[in-house]
Design an enzyme around this catalytic site. Structure first.
Site, PDB file in Angstrom:
ATOM      1  CG  HIS A 256       0.212  12.429   3.854  1.00 55.45           C
ATOM      2  ND1 HIS A 256       1.199  13.299   3.451  1.00 55.45           N
ATOM      3  CD2 HIS A 256      -0.945  13.144   3.756  1.00 55.45           C
ATOM      4  CE1 HIS A 256       0.664  14.463   3.119  1.00 55.45           C
ATOM      5  NE2 HIS A 256      -0.639  14.403   3.306  1.00 55.45           N
ATOM      6  CG  HIS A 295       7.483  12.928  -2.628  1.00 58.80           C
ATOM      7  ND1 HIS A 295       6.680  13.579  -3.515  1.00 58.80           N
ATOM      8  CD2 HIS A 295       7.193  13.419  -1.395  1.00 58.80           C
ATOM      9  CE1 HIS A 295       5.939  14.453  -2.847  1.00 58.80           C
ATOM     10  NE2 HIS A 295       6.217  14.373  -1.561  1.00 58.80           N
ATOM     11  CG  ASP A 351       7.797  12.624   6.558  1.00 63.11           C
ATOM     12  OD1 ASP A 351       7.529  13.584   7.298  1.00 63.11           O
ATOM     13  OD2 ASP A 351       7.029  12.216   5.676  1.00 63.11           O
TER      14      ASP A 351
HETATM   15  C1  LIG Z   1       5.679   8.284  -0.632  1.00 69.36           C
HETATM   16  C2  LIG Z   1       5.154   7.028  -1.317  1.00 69.36           C
HETATM   17  C3  LIG Z   1       3.816   6.627  -0.653  1.00 69.36           C
HETATM   18  C4  LIG Z   1       4.915   7.328  -2.804  1.00 69.36           C
HETATM   19  O1  LIG Z   1       4.263   6.245  -3.331  1.00 69.36           O
HETATM   20  P1  LIG Z   1       4.012   6.065  -4.906  1.00 69.36           P
HETATM   21  O2  LIG Z   1       4.070   7.354  -5.613  1.00 69.36           O
HETATM   22  O3  LIG Z   1       2.768   5.262  -5.019  1.00 69.36           O
HETATM   23  O4  LIG Z   1       5.306   5.291  -5.379  1.00 69.36           O
HETATM   24  P2  LIG Z   1       5.435   3.722  -5.561  1.00 69.36           P
HETATM   25  O5  LIG Z   1       5.061   3.049  -4.283  1.00 69.36           O
HETATM   26  O6  LIG Z   1       4.675   3.322  -6.788  1.00 69.36           O
HETATM   27  O7  LIG Z   1       6.997   3.576  -5.804  1.00 69.36           O
HETATM   28  C5  LIG Z   1       7.634   3.547  -7.078  1.00 69.36           C
HETATM   29  C6  LIG Z   1       8.778   2.569  -7.028  1.00 69.36           C
HETATM   30  O8  LIG Z   1       9.765   3.020  -6.086  1.00 69.36           O
HETATM   31  C7  LIG Z   1       9.901   2.102  -5.001  1.00 69.36           C
HETATM   32  N1  LIG Z   1       9.871   2.833  -3.742  1.00 69.36           N
HETATM   33  C8  LIG Z   1       9.155   3.966  -3.488  1.00 69.36           C
HETATM   34  N2  LIG Z   1       9.336   4.336  -2.220  1.00 69.36           N
HETATM   35  C9  LIG Z   1      10.181   3.439  -1.668  1.00 69.36           C
HETATM   36  C10 LIG Z   1      10.716   3.308  -0.368  1.00 69.36           C
HETATM   37  N3  LIG Z   1      10.412   4.167   0.582  1.00 69.36           N
HETATM   38  N4  LIG Z   1      11.525   2.275  -0.123  1.00 69.36           N
HETATM   39  C11 LIG Z   1      11.824   1.386  -1.110  1.00 69.36           C
HETATM   40  N5  LIG Z   1      11.342   1.470  -2.362  1.00 69.36           N
HETATM   41  C12 LIG Z   1      10.527   2.485  -2.625  1.00 69.36           C
HETATM   42  C13 LIG Z   1       8.667   1.212  -5.055  1.00 69.36           C
HETATM   43  O9  LIG Z   1       8.889  -0.060  -4.500  1.00 69.36           O
HETATM   44  C14 LIG Z   1       8.358   1.162  -6.527  1.00 69.36           C
HETATM   45  O10 LIG Z   1       9.215   0.219  -7.110  1.00 69.36           O
HETATM   46  P3  LIG Z   1       8.667  -0.804  -8.268  1.00 69.36           P
HETATM   47  O11 LIG Z   1       8.550   0.078  -9.467  1.00 69.36           O
HETATM   48  O12 LIG Z   1       9.755  -1.819  -8.363  1.00 69.36           O
HETATM   49  O13 LIG Z   1       7.357  -1.334  -7.789  1.00 69.36           O
HETATM   50  C15 LIG Z   1       6.175   5.882  -1.222  1.00 69.36           C
HETATM   51  O14 LIG Z   1       7.413   6.301  -1.774  1.00 69.36           O
HETATM   52  C16 LIG Z   1       6.345   5.385   0.196  1.00 69.36           C
HETATM   53  O15 LIG Z   1       5.562   4.558   0.675  1.00 69.36           O
HETATM   54  N6  LIG Z   1       7.400   5.894   0.941  1.00 69.36           N
HETATM   55  C17 LIG Z   1       7.598   5.551   2.316  1.00 69.36           C
HETATM   56  C18 LIG Z   1       6.659   6.359   3.200  1.00 69.36           C
HETATM   57  C19 LIG Z   1       7.078   7.813   3.300  1.00 69.36           C
HETATM   58  O16 LIG Z   1       8.219   8.129   3.559  1.00 69.36           O
HETATM   59  N7  LIG Z   1       6.081   8.690   3.141  1.00 69.36           N
HETATM   60  C20 LIG Z   1       6.287  10.120   3.285  1.00 69.36           C
HETATM   61  C21 LIG Z   1       6.121  10.843   1.993  1.00 69.36           C
HETATM   62  S1  LIG Z   1       6.556  12.541   2.149  1.00 69.36           S
END
Ligand SMILES: CC(C)(COP(=O)(O)OP(=O)(O)OC[C@H]1O[C@@H](n2cnc3c(N)ncnc32)[C@H](O)[C@@H]1OP(=O)(O)O)[C@@H](O)C(=O)NCCC(=O)NCCS
Length: 415
Positions: A256, A295, A351
């Site tokens: 987050h 996201h 971010d």
């Molecule tokens: C923001 C976040 C937690 C959302 O999580 P979520 O809604 O649960 O999304 P998921 O983790 O299920 O991701 C969906 C797909 O996109 C991919 N993906 C999502 N974010 C990614 C990232 N930052 N880097 C690489 N791949 C990513 C996932 O691996 C997943 O792929 P799959 O279908 O092959 O498993 C996630 O994108 C993340 O961890 N991002 C990095 C942390 C970040 O920047 N957070 C700030 C948010 S404002």
């Protein structure tokens, strides 16, 4: 140097040209309870409540506060005015705004009873968000009105906290640097004074304006994890300080608000634009998520990143080290978006570029997530109070999948 307002205006133009769409009022409708929706793990797509505070359209990349486009607010408004908008649902008149600002000015200084805690708590040894969480909790103990759960009293607490979070975070920053906290200067905008209280230096007008925009852009964002945490706590008719402490705790995590700090670690770890390809290849091979991308809601380019990207470029021009981080970031963005943009809807989020902006202002990375909190306290407060007006305690269900009818075996007889 291009004028900041012009940079934001162009960012908006580009966003709506690329998506070939502008916010459409017919897309928002009221609901009838009970509502039917398909819910994924992590409460994905679950509907928690109706709200007039803010609207996020993930597929289109729109972010609206109380009907106003955040691109326009970034270009034309201030954080103080945006905070009023979120709390009261409309832009203030001149008189209302003067009164609101006077109140914020009055509340900016911390009560003197907090001083021994600033001196004795292990603030330097802990995560800056841990310090913020603890100090906000202490501010609650020092507030005689903290347990008044009326809408009026809780709104007053939120205004107090919008005014005081910058002072608390400024104090944490100074203590971590081995310096004495600085008293607020209410003659300055909240954004300018916030930078001064963190760094000990008077910011340039450009830095102050860019910080103002950062605070506007981070103020509210639907039912994100920290906002939901705040709302859940207040739905038991607890108190606003407990709600805000819950929000801080949730925002701290790297999935987050903690991602902005993690992004800078990533960019520094890569170290050179020439090493981006190799780093990304390795990262993909290890199935690591790239911080600052992806996201739950946005499956298009995050509109906040659209504004912060050119602002990061602008501020990075003054320091070759920051420029290098910016060049690494741009290259990484091209790789990630090229690989996962169309395929998975993974684009830079808020971010990704904010860390470069703060680093260019001379702010320590440990303070990046607390900066997010200084802004998001507005959304936590606005949505918690909105929900309070029609409160029903949050109580979702789980699905029990464990065993039933397990026989109780006395401890002496267990293997
Ligand atoms: C923001 C976040 C937690 C959302 O999580 P979520 O809604 O649960 O999304 P998921 O983790 O299920 O991701 C969906 C797909 O996109 C991919 N993906 C999502 N974010 C990614 C990232 N930052 N880097 C690489 N791949 C990513 C996932 O691996 C997943 O792929 P799959 O279908 O092959 O498993 C996630 O994108 C993340 O961890 N991002 C990095 C942390 C970040 O920047 N957070 C700030 C948010 S404002």
């Amino acid at each position: 140097m291009p004028h900041i307002e012009e940079i934001v205006r162009k960012a908006k133009e580009k966003a709506y040209q690329e998506t070939d769409s502008e916010p459409d009022p017919s897309l928002t409708t009221a609901i009838q309870w009970p509502v039917t929706c398909e819910i994924g793990p992590g409460l994905e797509d679950a509907i928690t409540c109706e709200s007039k505070v803010g609207y996020v359209n993930g597929p289109k990349g729109w972010l609206i506060y109380c009907g106003l486009d955040t691109f326009d607010l970034s270009q034309k408004s201030s954080f103080e005015e945006t905070a009023y908008l979120l709390l009261y649902g409309k832009l203030p008149t001149l008189k209302e705004f003067e009164d609101f600002k006077a109140k914020l000015s009055k509340y900016r200084a911390l009560p003197s009873e907090i001083e021994p805690y600033l001196e004795r708590l292990p603030i330097r040894e802990n995560h800056a968000m841990t310090g913020l969480r603890t100090l906000v909790s202490i501010l609650g103990m020092l507030d005689p009105d903290a347990d008044d759960t009326s809408v009026e009293a809780q709104t007053e607490v939120v205004i107090k906290m919008i005014a005081r979070f910058p002072t608390v975070v400024g104090a944490i920053s100074r203590i971590r640097a081995g310096e004495k906290p600085l008293a607020p200067d209410p003659s300055q905008s909240l954004a300018a004074d916030f930078i001064r209280m963190m760094t000990g230096k008077q910011p340039s007008p450009d830095d102050a304006r860019v910080m103002d925009i950062c605070l506007i852009l981070h103020a509210d964002h639907g039912i994100n994890a920290s906002t939901f945490a705040s709302m859940v706590v207040n739905s038991s008719m607890s108190d606003m300080y407990s709600s805000l402490v819950a929000g801080i705790g949730s925002l701290k995590g790297p999935l987050h608000g903690g991602a902005n700090e993690a992004v800078l670690h990533t960019l520094e770890e890569i170290g050179d634009p020439a090493k981006v390809d190799g780093w990304y290849e390795e990262s993909r091979a290890k199935k690591r998520k790239v911080m600052g991308f992806g996201h739950r809601v946005y499956k298009a380019y995050d509109p906040r990143a659209r504004v912060l990207h050119p602002l990061a470029e602008l501020l990075s021009q003054r320091d070759p080290e920051i420029r290098k981080l910016y060049d690494i970031a741009e290259k990484l963005e091209k790789l990630v978006v090229g690989d996962l943009g169309a395929k998975k809807g993974v684009f830079p989020n808020v971010d990704f570029y904010s860390g470069i902006v703060y680093a260019a202002m001379g702010i320590d990375k440990a303070m990046f997530t607390p900066i997010f909190a200084v802004s998001r306290v507005t959304g936590w407060g606005a949505r918690t109070i909105e929900y309070l007006k029609n409160n029903r305690i949050f109580r979702p269900q789980d699905v029990y999948v464990g065993p039933l009818r397990v026989e109780y075996v006395p401890i002496q007889e267990r293997g």
